[in-house]
Design an enzyme around this catalytic site. Structure first.
Site, short mmCIF file in Angstrom:
data_model
loop_
_atom_site.label_atom_id
_atom_site.label_comp_id
_atom_site.label_asym_id
_atom_site.label_seq_id
_atom_site.Cartn_x
_atom_site.Cartn_y
_atom_site.Cartn_z
N THR A 44 93.30 25.74 27.05
CA THR A 44 93.64 24.55 27.82
C THR A 44 95.03 24.76 28.40
O THR A 44 96.01 24.85 27.64
CB THR A 44 93.65 23.30 26.91
OG1 THR A 44 92.38 23.18 26.29
CG2 THR A 44 93.94 22.06 27.74
N LYS A 71 89.24 18.92 31.96
CA LYS A 71 89.70 18.96 30.56
C LYS A 71 90.84 17.97 30.30
O LYS A 71 90.85 17.29 29.28
CB LYS A 71 90.12 20.40 30.21
CG LYS A 71 90.73 20.60 28.86
CD LYS A 71 89.75 20.35 27.73
CE LYS A 71 90.45 20.47 26.38
NZ LYS A 71 89.59 20.09 25.27
N LYS A 120 100.64 18.84 23.77
CA LYS A 120 100.69 19.71 24.95
C LYS A 120 99.71 19.21 26.02
O LYS A 120 100.06 19.08 27.19
CB LYS A 120 100.30 21.14 24.55
CG LYS A 120 100.15 22.10 25.72
CD LYS A 120 99.39 23.38 25.36
CE LYS A 120 97.89 23.15 25.27
NZ LYS A 120 97.09 24.37 25.18
P1 NAD Z 1 95.30 28.54 17.56
O1 NAD Z 1 96.79 28.40 17.58
O2 NAD Z 1 94.54 28.33 16.29
O3 NAD Z 1 94.86 29.98 18.15
C1 NAD Z 1 95.55 30.64 19.17
C2 NAD Z 1 95.63 32.09 18.78
O4 NAD Z 1 96.25 32.82 19.85
C3 NAD Z 1 96.47 32.34 17.53
O5 NAD Z 1 95.67 32.96 16.53
C4 NAD Z 1 97.62 33.24 18.02
O6 NAD Z 1 98.00 34.20 17.06
C5 NAD Z 1 96.98 33.87 19.24
N1 NAD Z 1 97.94 34.41 20.19
C6 NAD Z 1 99.06 33.83 20.68
N2 NAD Z 1 99.67 34.67 21.56
C7 NAD Z 1 98.91 35.79 21.62
C8 NAD Z 1 99.01 37.00 22.35
N3 NAD Z 1 100.02 37.22 23.21
N4 NAD Z 1 98.06 37.94 22.17
C9 NAD Z 1 97.03 37.71 21.30
N5 NAD Z 1 96.88 36.58 20.58
C10 NAD Z 1 97.81 35.63 20.74
O7 NAD Z 1 94.79 27.53 18.70
P2 NAD Z 1 93.30 26.99 18.88
O8 NAD Z 1 93.18 25.68 18.17
O9 NAD Z 1 92.33 28.08 18.64
O10 NAD Z 1 93.37 26.63 20.45
C11 NAD Z 1 93.32 27.64 21.45
C12 NAD Z 1 93.23 26.97 22.80
O11 NAD Z 1 92.07 26.13 22.84
C13 NAD Z 1 94.42 26.05 23.12
O12 NAD Z 1 94.74 26.17 24.48
C14 NAD Z 1 93.89 24.68 22.77
O13 NAD Z 1 94.57 23.66 23.49
C15 NAD Z 1 92.44 24.80 23.14
N6 NAD Z 1 91.52 23.92 22.42
C16 NAD Z 1 91.59 23.77 21.07
C17 NAD Z 1 90.68 22.92 20.43
C18 NAD Z 1 90.72 22.70 18.93
O14 NAD Z 1 90.02 21.81 18.44
N7 NAD Z 1 91.48 23.49 18.17
C19 NAD Z 1 89.70 22.25 21.17
C20 NAD Z 1 89.63 22.46 22.54
C21 NAD Z 1 90.54 23.30 23.16
#
Ligand code: NAD
Length: 293
Positions: free
Chosen positions: A90, A165, A240
């Site tokens: 997102t 979104k 965010k």
């Molecule tokens: P999270 O923080 O659990 O996962 C993100 C991952 O990205 C982490 O494991 C981190 O180590 C990795 N990361 C960061 N920088 C990196 C890089 N340069 N190279 C490789 N890996 C890297 O977050 P999430 O909850 O999985 O959310 C991910 C995205 O999905 C976000 O944009 C969030 O807004 C969106 N989202 C989350 C949810 C939810 O319920 N968690 C729902 C819809 C959308």
């Protein structure tokens, strides 16, 4: 079957990638913190560049637009012409459009495909994907997303998925604060949480914040409230998203009075007690402000 590089294997990415593997695709994953991916049985390689080596499709699932651009800095020059880049993070509409522009200038194809449905949907393979992409790429995009998806909606050209979104998450944040306030009020009026749930889930208060991500333990055993609000969808990510929504509202001259208030509520929570908590932990703030804890 397709060879897919999956970069960003956190709360969402790890179970999403596991569903691609279960569907028979070959996945090479990369994350700075490989623990959750390894626990989910997703093969992890040493770098983003190594992950994209044989990729037909690259999926990113990262916390921010800046990180999507940072990963694109690393990998774009290593990809074969025509490779399909799908960003499911997102991020801001502008960041999505500029990332897609960079990919197309490098001879690749690109889609923004953010999701709704949370970790429960990621594990079950029932996420709603909102896609911004060229219509001609849609059949291929849909086929890749299918093992992770309950629904794929083509919203328009590049950036349109992110636009949908921010609208969804504005609704979700407002409804979660509303559900939380209603539970605390009902408790103070002498109702049990189960009674409040039984009535409102069958009445006009019904919504996802109540029936899937219920902010009190008990009525929905899989909701984060049953595990001390371990995310799930972390409060800083919701803060965010509300920032992105308010940025979009300002740019378009949209009056989002309640949205501004809810953004302030989540910003303060994410910067303080809620930093490590699911966004449904906002009920703690309501309790605190009501003198309950
Ligand atoms: P999270 O923080 O659990 O996962 C993100 C991952 O990205 C982490 O494991 C981190 O180590 C990795 N990361 C960061 N920088 C990196 C890089 N340069 N190279 C490789 N890996 C890297 O977050 P999430 O909850 O999985 O959310 C991910 C995205 O999905 C976000 O944009 C969030 O807004 C969106 N989202 C989350 C949810 C939810 O319920 N968690 C729902 C819809 C959308």
């Amino acid at each position: 079957m397709t060879t897919i590089a999956f970069i960003g294997l956190g709360n969402m990415g790890a179970p999403m990638a596991a569903n691609l593997i279960a569907a028979g695709h070959t996945v090479a994953g990369f994350d700075l913190n490989p623990g959750p991916a390894e626990a989910a049985g997703v093969p992890v390689v040493a770098s983003a560049v190594a992950a994209v080596e044989d990729a037909d499709v690259v999926i990113t699932m990262l916390p921010s637009g800046a990180l999507v651009h940072a990963v694109y800095d690393e990998v774009l020059e290593h990809l074969a012409p025509g490779t399909l880049m799908i960003d499911s993070s997102t991020i801001a509409v502008d960041d999505a459009r500029s990332a897609a522009d960079r990919a197309t200038h490098a001879g690749l194809r690109a889609a923004d495909a953010p999701v709704s449905g949370g970790v429960v949907g990621a594990e079950a393979g029932t996420l709603a994907f909102m896609v911004g992409a060229d219509a001609q790429d849609l059949p291929e995009i849909t086929a890749v997303l299918d093992p992770m998806a309950g629904k794929v909606v083509h919203c328009g050209d590049s950036g349109a998925g992110q636009a949908a979104k921010v609208c969804n998450n504005l609704m979700l944040a407002i409804s979660m604060v509303g559900v939380s306030e209603a539970f605390v009020l009902g408790e103070k009026l002498g109702l049990t949480d189960q009674t409040i749930f039984d009535v409102t889930s069958a009445a006009t208060g019904q919504c996802w914040a109540l029936t899937t991500n219920c902010p009190v333990p008990g009525p929905v055993p899989t909701s984060p409230a049953n595990r001390d609000f371990k995310p799930g969808f972390a409060s800083p990510l919701m803060a965010k998203d509300l920032g992105l929504a308010m940025q979009a509202a300002e740019l378009t001259g949209t009056d989002t009075q309640v949205g501004r208030l809810v953004q302030e509520i989540y910003r303060e929570f994410a910067d303080g007690d809620g930093a490590q908590l699911d966004f449904s932990g906002i009920i703690n703030r309501v309790r605190k402000a009501s003198g309950d804890q």
